[in-house]
Design a protein around this motif. Structure first.
Motif, PDB file in Angstrom:
ATOM      1  N   ASN A  89      10.413  -5.133   5.513  1.00  0.00           N
ATOM      2  CA  ASN A  89      10.149  -6.536   5.239  1.00  0.00           C
ATOM      3  C   ASN A  89       8.812  -6.655   4.532  1.00  0.00           C
ATOM      4  O   ASN A  89       8.196  -5.661   4.147  1.00  0.00           O
ATOM      5  CB  ASN A  89      10.156  -7.354   6.545  1.00  0.00           C
ATOM      6  N   VAL A  90       8.361  -7.876   4.365  1.00  0.00           N
ATOM      7  CA  VAL A  90       7.108  -8.142   3.666  1.00  0.00           C
ATOM      8  C   VAL A  90       5.940  -7.655   4.522  1.00  0.00           C
ATOM      9  O   VAL A  90       5.852  -7.976   5.705  1.00  0.00           O
ATOM     10  CB  VAL A  90       6.962  -9.646   3.373  1.00  0.00           C
ATOM     11  N   SER A  91       5.051  -6.862   3.946  1.00  0.00           N
ATOM     12  CA  SER A  91       3.922  -6.334   4.712  1.00  0.00           C
ATOM     13  C   SER A  91       2.863  -7.391   4.951  1.00  0.00           C
ATOM     14  O   SER A  91       2.307  -7.496   6.047  1.00  0.00           O
ATOM     15  CB  SER A  91       3.303  -5.144   3.978  1.00  0.00           C
ATOM     16  N   LEU A  92       2.573  -8.200   3.954  1.00  0.00           N
ATOM     17  CA  LEU A  92       1.531  -9.208   4.087  1.00  0.00           C
ATOM     18  C   LEU A  92       2.038 -10.513   3.491  1.00  0.00           C
ATOM     19  O   LEU A  92       2.488 -10.547   2.347  1.00  0.00           O
ATOM     20  CB  LEU A  92       0.253  -8.754   3.374  1.00  0.00           C
ATOM     21  N   TYR A  93       1.975 -11.558   4.277  1.00  0.00           N
ATOM     22  CA  TYR A  93       2.483 -12.855   3.838  1.00  0.00           C
ATOM     23  C   TYR A  93       1.409 -13.901   4.087  1.00  0.00           C
ATOM     24  O   TYR A  93       0.875 -14.021   5.185  1.00  0.00           O
ATOM     25  CB  TYR A  93       3.760 -13.207   4.608  1.00  0.00           C
ATOM     26  N   ALA A  94       1.093 -14.643   3.023  1.00  0.00           N
ATOM     27  CA  ALA A  94       0.070 -15.688   3.127  1.00  0.00           C
ATOM     28  C   ALA A  94       0.609 -16.962   2.505  1.00  0.00           C
ATOM     29  O   ALA A  94       1.276 -16.937   1.464  1.00  0.00           O
ATOM     30  CB  ALA A  94      -1.215 -15.255   2.439  1.00  0.00           C
ATOM     31  N   ILE A  95       0.313 -18.088   3.128  1.00  0.00           N
ATOM     32  CA  ILE A  95       0.772 -19.373   2.637  1.00  0.00           C
ATOM     33  C   ILE A  95      -0.298 -20.424   2.916  1.00  0.00           C
ATOM     34  O   ILE A  95      -0.992 -20.364   3.932  1.00  0.00           O
ATOM     35  CB  ILE A  95       2.121 -19.776   3.302  1.00  0.00           C
ATOM     36  N   SER A  96      -0.443 -21.334   1.987  1.00  0.00           N
ATOM     37  CA  SER A  96      -1.363 -22.451   2.156  1.00  0.00           C
ATOM     38  C   SER A  96      -0.748 -23.679   1.515  1.00  0.00           C
ATOM     39  O   SER A  96      -0.271 -23.613   0.372  1.00  0.00           O
ATOM     40  CB  SER A  96      -2.723 -22.141   1.522  1.00  0.00           C
TER      41      SER A  96
END
Length: 510
Positions: free
Chosen positions: A309-316
């Motif tokens: 899956n996604v290793s690093l996920y960031a959202i703002s």
């Protein structure tokens, strides 16, 4: 005296047959049939019984007292002498028992009353002292072996210099059980050692249970409140079936949780189906803090890895999803979905301007240069560094003439190309060229279709998911067995000596 004769006071009285003393004419509240007074530092009454043989017990008792109130009563006018080191030297005793052959100094037995009753207004009711044996031993088949009661002080106190002050053993229940309605059930204090120590070979060393308060609490003024150590297991393990956290840390101004490791992980978090680590900064203000911060001197400040899956996920929602102050390397493909790729450069007016990237349906590398034709022709070699990165079997060359002469590319080869001028009057014509070639290290299909994956999770709402339950630790069942006690009876007061005997005692001590 002889059998049946009066007792001689002040001398030796021996009888081979029972001699009865009776005083039917004595009147008063406290009737005393017989009283004996000895000389100073002497013995008032001394009783012995002959043994059955060498190293054999006696078949009788030296002195027997039987009564419905007090069988044998001893009174002493002396007191206790302290040697200054905490040891009480017995100066005088109301009743003293001595055994020289590992016997019992004083033995008390009662079917429904008190086997031995010791009373004192301000001193010690009963004291047991032994050099190498047991000071006090209490045994009972159905009730409490030893029971201590106190209205305003300690019920049972045990002190020792090198061994245990109080030691309790049990086959199937608690070795030591302490019950209290409002105070501490068990309280341990030590000046230089461990206040309370629990040890178990097959179960839990120390277990604390509470319904609405903490099960176990540790306080310290300048060190760890609770310290857990383990050779091969977890130092501290927290478990909660329905609560918010297995382990919770709180600090008003410092670290709520701190993890330190010399060669392993400072903090390890794992979740079967949920989130391994959640860092929340709850202050409703910009720049109030950070949910998660990673700091490192020589190692990686923050690392992310995932197998599927996604290793690093960031959202703002209202700001940047990520910001990097410093160089950024991407080892792998780099794609921008639904946005633009641009370079932001400073302008001479003091602002920053955004310049957009030129996109292409295929992966191309470009190179630029200038050339000068002599007698209408020019040979251009491909730059060796550029040729090593592109497919030189097929590339494109675009010309721009700087003189009024039409130009064209007459030949192309893996090593270079040829430029010619049309007509005979070209002479020393100048031009610029642009080479476009496909990358040789990757395969980039033309207009490749891309399947956009959904976001791995909503980090704003943090939707809760049920995790696979770990095998819960077995519930520890501790049975506190209340000591069986006889019905509470009023402790009989000490018998009062007759007035004439009191006067006689004072005259004798004088």
């Amino acid at each position: 005296m002889s059998n049946g004769q009066p007792v001689l006071q002040g001398g030796a009285n021996v009888a081979s047959a029972p001699t009865i003393l009776a005083a039917p004419t004595i009147t008063g509240v406290n009737k005393t049939a017989f009283s004996a007074f000895g000389p100073k530092a002497g013995v008032g009454l001394f009783g012995t019984a002959a043994a059955l043989g060498p190293n054999l017990l006696s078949d009788d008792t030296g002195v027997i007292g039987q009564a419905q109130t007090t069988g044998v009563f001893g009174s002493s006018g002396g007191g206790l002498v302290d040697d200054g080191a905490g040891n009480i030297l017995l100066a005088s005793a109301g009743v003293a028992g001595l055994s020289g052959n590992n016997g019992v100094g004083v033995h008390g037995s009662a079917s429904a009353g008190f086997g031995v009753l010791g009373q004192d207004a301000s001193g010690i009711g009963v004291q047991g002292k032994s050099t190498t044996g047991l000071g006090v031993v209490g045994e009972s088949d159905g009730a409490a072996g030893v029971t201590g009661r106190s209205a305003n002080s300690i019920g049972v106190a045990g002190t020792a210099k090198t061994a245990q002050g109080v030691f309790g053993t049990s086959v199937s229940s608690a070795g030591v059980a302490g019950l209290s309605s409002s105070g501490s059930g068990v309280h341990g204090r030590s000046g230089g050692g461990v206040g309370v120590f629990g040890d178990s070979t097959e179960s839990i060393g120390v277990y604390g249970s509470a319904k609405s308060r903490p099960g176990v609490r540790g306080d310290s003024d300048s060190n760890y409140g609770v310290l857990g150590m383990s050779a091969t297991g977890n130092g501290v393990h927290g478990w909660s079936t329905q609560g918010p956290a297995g382990v919770s840390g709180y600090s008003p101004q410092n670290r709520a949780l701190s993890g330190l490791s010399l060669s392993g992980y400072g903090l390890w978090a794992e979740s079967s189906l949920g989130i391994g680590v959640v860092g929340v900064q709850s202050a409703n203000q910009v720049g109030g803090g950070a949910g998660v911060i990673g700091l490192a001197v020589t190692g990686v400040a923050m690392a992310a890895s995932s197998e599927n899956n996604v290793s690093l996920y960031a959202i703002s929602r209202n700001n940047l999803a990520a910001r990097f102050d410093g160089a950024v390397e991407v080892h792998g493909s780099f794609r921008v979905i639904g946005g633009i790729k641009a370079a932001v450069v400073p302008h001479k007016d003091g602002t920053h301007r955004q310049l957009y990237c030129v996109e292409s349906p295929e992966s191309w590398f470009e190179d630029f240069g200038e050339a000068r034709l002599r007698k209408g022709v020019c040979q251009v070699k491909l730059d060796a560094e550029f040729a090593a990165l592109v497919d030189t079997s097929h590339y494109q060359v675009f010309l721009t003439a700087y003189d009024p002469v039409p130009l064209y590319v007459s030949k192309r080869s893996p090593k270079g190309f040829e430029i010619r001028a049309m007509g005979e009057a070209a002479g020393m014509a100048r031009c610029a060229y642009r080479i476009v070639a496909k990358r040789a290290d990757v395969k980039a299909p033309r207009f490749a279709k891309v399947k956009i994956s959904a976001a791995p999770m909503d980090l704003v709402t943090l939707r809760a998911r049920k995790a696979r339950p770990e095998t819960a630790p077995k519930k520890v069942v501790v049975k506190f067995v209340e000591p069986k006690q006889a019905p509470v009876r009023a402790i009989p007061p000490a018998p009062k000596l007759p007035a004439d005997l009191s006067t006689l005692a004072r005259s004798t001590d004088a």
